[in-house]
Write a protein that holds these residues in place. Sequence first.
Motif, mmCIF file in Angstrom:
data_model
loop_
_atom_site.group_PDB
_atom_site.id
_atom_site.type_symbol
_atom_site.label_atom_id
_atom_site.label_comp_id
_atom_site.label_asym_id
_atom_site.label_seq_id
_atom_site.Cartn_x
_atom_site.Cartn_y
_atom_site.Cartn_z
ATOM 1 N N ASP A 47 -24.935 8.768 -11.932
ATOM 2 C CA ASP A 47 -24.689 8.708 -10.491
ATOM 3 C C ASP A 47 -25.064 7.303 -10.023
ATOM 4 O OD1 ASP A 47 -24.495 8.893 -7.785
ATOM 5 O OD2 ASP A 47 -25.921 10.543 -7.540
ATOM 6 N N PRO A 48 -24.086 6.463 -9.678
ATOM 7 C CA PRO A 48 -24.409 5.076 -9.291
ATOM 8 C C PRO A 48 -25.397 4.983 -8.141
ATOM 9 C CG PRO A 48 -22.057 5.301 -9.672
ATOM 10 C CD PRO A 48 -22.639 6.678 -9.713
ATOM 11 N N GLU A 49 -25.275 5.843 -7.125
ATOM 12 C CA GLU A 49 -26.177 5.772 -5.982
ATOM 13 C C GLU A 49 -27.609 6.097 -6.396
ATOM 14 O OE1 GLU A 49 -24.842 8.015 -2.676
ATOM 15 O OE2 GLU A 49 -22.912 6.997 -2.523
ATOM 16 N N HIS A 50 -27.764 7.042 -7.309
ATOM 17 C CA HIS A 50 -29.100 7.401 -7.789
ATOM 18 C C HIS A 50 -29.658 6.294 -8.675
ATOM 19 C CE1 HIS A 50 -32.043 9.366 -10.506
ATOM 20 N NE2 HIS A 50 -32.407 9.981 -9.385
ATOM 21 N N ALA A 51 -28.774 5.661 -9.486
ATOM 22 C CA ALA A 51 -29.233 4.645 -10.428
ATOM 23 C C ALA A 51 -29.614 3.344 -9.725
ATOM 24 C CB ALA A 51 -28.149 4.372 -11.473
ATOM 25 N N PHE A 52 -28.829 2.921 -8.736
ATOM 26 C CA PHE A 52 -29.046 1.606 -8.126
ATOM 27 C C PHE A 52 -29.612 1.676 -6.710
ATOM 28 C CE2 PHE A 52 -25.567 1.038 -11.205
ATOM 29 C CZ PHE A 52 -26.171 0.114 -12.042
ATOM 30 N N GLY A 53 -29.536 2.838 -6.082
ATOM 31 C CA GLY A 53 -30.115 2.992 -4.762
ATOM 32 C C GLY A 53 -29.524 2.027 -3.753
ATOM 33 N N GLU A 54 -30.410 1.349 -3.018
ATOM 34 C CA GLU A 54 -29.977 0.443 -1.960
ATOM 35 C C GLU A 54 -29.284 -0.812 -2.512
ATOM 36 O OE1 GLU A 54 -33.311 -0.442 0.459
ATOM 37 O OE2 GLU A 54 -33.471 1.588 1.306
ATOM 38 N N LEU A 55 -29.407 -1.067 -3.792
ATOM 39 C CA LEU A 55 -28.772 -2.244 -4.381
ATOM 40 C C LEU A 55 -27.263 -2.052 -4.549
ATOM 41 C CD1 LEU A 55 -31.242 -3.395 -7.187
ATOM 42 C CD2 LEU A 55 -30.665 -4.614 -5.088
ATOM 43 N N LEU A 56 -26.780 -0.816 -4.531
ATOM 44 C CA LEU A 56 -25.370 -0.556 -4.801
ATOM 45 C C LEU A 56 -24.466 -1.225 -3.774
ATOM 46 C CD1 LEU A 56 -23.324 0.897 -6.602
ATOM 47 C CD2 LEU A 56 -23.514 2.885 -5.107
ATOM 48 N N ASP A 57 -24.815 -1.119 -2.501
ATOM 49 C CA ASP A 57 -23.987 -1.688 -1.440
ATOM 50 C C ASP A 57 -23.859 -3.206 -1.568
ATOM 51 O OD1 ASP A 57 -22.381 -1.669 0.820
ATOM 52 O OD2 ASP A 57 -24.066 -1.839 2.194
ATOM 53 N N PRO A 58 -24.974 -3.970 -1.672
ATOM 54 C CA PRO A 58 -24.827 -5.425 -1.828
ATOM 55 C C PRO A 58 -24.150 -5.827 -3.139
ATOM 56 C CG PRO A 58 -27.146 -4.760 -1.981
ATOM 57 C CD PRO A 58 -26.396 -3.583 -1.494
ATOM 58 N N MET A 59 -24.356 -5.054 -4.213
ATOM 59 C CA MET A 59 -23.682 -5.355 -5.482
ATOM 60 C C MET A 59 -22.171 -5.299 -5.313
ATOM 61 S SD MET A 59 -26.065 -3.213 -8.166
ATOM 62 C CE MET A 59 -24.709 -3.000 -9.293
ATOM 63 N N ILE A 60 -21.694 -4.232 -4.673
ATOM 64 C CA ILE A 60 -20.251 -4.074 -4.464
ATOM 65 C C ILE A 60 -19.733 -5.150 -3.514
ATOM 66 C CG2 ILE A 60 -18.482 -2.571 -3.488
ATOM 67 C CD1 ILE A 60 -20.088 -0.196 -4.557
ATOM 68 N N ALA A 61 -20.510 -5.456 -2.469
ATOM 69 C CA ALA A 61 -20.077 -6.458 -1.490
ATOM 70 C C ALA A 61 -19.924 -7.830 -2.145
ATOM 71 C CB ALA A 61 -21.078 -6.524 -0.347
ATOM 72 N N ILE A 62 -20.882 -8.231 -2.954
ATOM 73 C CA ILE A 62 -20.812 -9.535 -3.623
ATOM 74 C C ILE A 62 -19.680 -9.539 -4.644
ATOM 75 C CG2 ILE A 62 -22.035 -11.053 -5.236
ATOM 76 C CD1 ILE A 62 -24.605 -10.375 -3.709
ATOM 77 N N GLY A 63 -19.478 -8.416 -5.328
ATOM 78 C CA GLY A 63 -18.362 -8.327 -6.268
ATOM 79 C C GLY A 63 -17.029 -8.506 -5.586
ATOM 80 N N VAL A 64 -16.850 -7.856 -4.425
ATOM 81 C CA VAL A 64 -15.608 -8.010 -3.662
ATOM 82 C C VAL A 64 -15.439 -9.460 -3.216
ATOM 83 C CG1 VAL A 64 -14.407 -7.356 -1.543
ATOM 84 C CG2 VAL A 64 -15.537 -5.611 -2.925
ATOM 85 N N ALA A 65 -16.524 -10.095 -2.796
ATOM 86 C CA ALA A 65 -16.453 -11.498 -2.371
ATOM 87 C C ALA A 65 -15.968 -12.390 -3.514
ATOM 88 C CB ALA A 65 -17.824 -11.952 -1.878
ATOM 89 N N LEU A 66 -16.496 -12.191 -4.702
ATOM 90 C CA LEU A 66 -16.073 -13.002 -5.851
ATOM 91 C C LEU A 66 -14.615 -12.740 -6.210
ATOM 92 C CD1 LEU A 66 -19.296 -12.704 -8.029
ATOM 93 C CD2 LEU A 66 -18.431 -14.773 -6.937
ATOM 94 N N ILE A 67 -14.165 -11.489 -6.069
ATOM 95 C CA ILE A 67 -12.764 -11.162 -6.350
ATOM 96 C C ILE A 67 -11.849 -11.860 -5.347
ATOM 97 C CG2 ILE A 67 -11.062 -9.285 -6.344
ATOM 98 C CD1 ILE A 67 -13.315 -7.459 -7.408
ATOM 99 N N LEU A 68 -12.224 -11.838 -4.063
ATOM 100 C CA LEU A 68 -11.413 -12.505 -3.050
ATOM 101 C C LEU A 68 -11.405 -14.015 -3.262
ATOM 102 C CD1 LEU A 68 -12.243 -10.579 0.239
ATOM 103 C CD2 LEU A 68 -10.214 -10.404 -1.178
ATOM 104 N N PHE A 69 -12.542 -14.591 -3.658
ATOM 105 C CA PHE A 69 -12.588 -16.029 -3.945
ATOM 106 C C PHE A 69 -11.652 -16.370 -5.102
ATOM 107 C CE2 PHE A 69 -14.393 -19.332 -6.705
ATOM 108 C CZ PHE A 69 -14.269 -20.422 -5.862
ATOM 109 N N GLU A 70 -11.691 -15.549 -6.140
ATOM 110 C CA GLU A 70 -10.812 -15.795 -7.294
ATOM 111 C C GLU A 70 -9.347 -15.685 -6.893
ATOM 112 O OE1 GLU A 70 -8.438 -15.212 -10.824
ATOM 113 O OE2 GLU A 70 -8.793 -13.679 -9.283
ATOM 114 N N GLY A 71 -9.025 -14.721 -6.025
ATOM 115 C CA GLY A 71 -7.653 -14.605 -5.547
ATOM 116 C C GLY A 71 -7.242 -15.804 -4.717
ATOM 117 N N GLY A 72 -8.142 -16.281 -3.847
ATOM 118 C CA GLY A 72 -7.841 -17.470 -3.058
ATOM 119 C C GLY A 72 -7.666 -18.699 -3.914
#
Length: 617
Positions: A47-72
């Motif tokens: 369960d990702p939410e159980h494994a990473f807790g509050e870190l899950l949201d910023p992890m996904i946010a930074i991942g999306v940012a890097l994906i958008l940068f790579e696309g740009g």
Amino acid sequence: MEQSLVIAMVGMLGIGAQWLAWRTGWPAIVLMLAAGFLAGPILGLFDPEHAFGELLDPMIAIGVALILFEGGLSLDFRELRHAGDGVWRLVLLGGPIAWVLGSFAAHSIGGLEWPVAILFAGILVVTGPTVVMPLLRQSSVKTRPAAILKWEAIVNDPIGALFAVVAYEYFRAVAESPGAGLFDVVPPLVIAAIIAGLIGYVAAAAIAWAFPRGTIPEFLKVPVLLTSVIVVFVFANQIEHEAGLVAVTVMGIALANMNVSSLRSIHPFKQNIAVLLISGIFILLSASLEFEELAYLNWNFGLFLLALLFLVRPATILLSLLGSSVPWNERLFLAWIAPRGIVLVAISGLFALRLEDIGYDGTALIGLSFAVVVATIVAHGFTIDLVARLLNLKGSNRPGILIVGSTPWTISLALMMQELKAPVMVVDASWQRLALARQKGLPFYHGEILNEATEHNLDLSPYAVLVAATENEAYNALVCNEFAYEIGRDTVFQLGDAVDDDDRHALPSSIRGRALFESGFGVEDVNERLARGWVFRKTKLSEEFDFDAAQERLPKGASLLLLVRDNGTIRFFTHAARPEPRAGDVIVSFAPPQERSAQEAAAKRERKRTKTAEQGG
């Protein structure tokens, strides 16, 4: 479960799904969805939410940012110009139209309350380059509609995120101050977006200044770039929620258009980062799904999906391209193809919990976004070939061969491949050397293949094989090494002997192409044999006439070069690989002139006389 074990499982499932997609040709995002859903809600492996807790949201946010940068970073305005005004219309007009129509459809048909419907429709503006580009490569669509879809997907990613931010901030302001109006919210958001864009541009300019001047050592360039993207994203988010998505996209686009030569060396690495992030984020999000979230997938939402496919997207395209120079067959094609991908799911996940914080039920967003992704990928992925064919927008789906260097030998090879219906292109920087190609009516490109401008003037997508056969072996190796990352290390070839990596006088195999011919003919060898009358020969194999019989029929000294299968796949005979010929294959060899014995010549004359006599009788 330990976090390290979860990370290992996420990596294994994500990359495994990507590999399976490569092997089968199925959409990777559907396989990743299935893998994550199986590992999470169904089998309960983690369960990702159980494994990473509050870190899950910023992890996904930074991942999306890097994906958008790579696309740009993939968006070069020189290539964008070739798409005409279609892209600008789809961005400036199509985005708002899709947002308005999607909002009405999500509320009136999908049954979502207005705030959630408006926010969700804003996110639905994105079409996902991580899904669009693999579909285009797989379907061989003609250049202009493919370019429009590609750049619409890249540019609309941050725009859809910005629409969602505007909607969220407005409803948050209304929740905190019931008397707040639209003009109280939108201007500050626009200003925040402009400031975020300026932050991204300044960061790009700083990198463009620093990298070529040696102020950052080569081994630190990739870490500095990735760290800069994360810093820009986090800093811009301090100004306004999700303004960082705008900042990193502008940063990527600006860098792509500043002609920073140092960035070419990190392209393979940033592509690898994008693959890892897309795989990891999608597995985490799909594994986080709960069966309660899927309860929203009722018949109302099924009707909304149909409206999205058959009403919202077609109306968006036809209205935004009204009066443009885009032909009607291309407009109809664009009106159908709009698959959604990882960014839709990731941004929906970011806003789902935040909507709950201001009093709206956002739990439906993740499940609904996954349903949209699956529905659009299945609908568009399995029909893109058929629609392109019906609208006469289908390019050649047979793998082609790109030949670098115009010589008598390469022209002979190009003519043979053209005879076998394989797309072929001869590239040379010398107009004089291209004279023979022009005389023979072969497709050619006059320009330096290593020039970055070539990427924007020559569509490389039809070519699955590159053969570098100029008179300079070091140049051939340089070309093969440059294109190995794009075409594939196993599909770039050059003339010359296979090298021994222990030989300190030879170029290492890691920076050159595979050697053509098992015998290792060089440029001088093939040209000298061509002058003596050697020719390319093709031999069709069948159940009765197998490979061994074909080899016996070849003249003494002939060298096997390649085989072409029924589906157009090209396989070379090299020192490192020897394909297994089968019935239906065509074998191409480079062979000396066929010498007939006196008996064979007499037998041929006798057959000719007999045939003439029968025709006369």
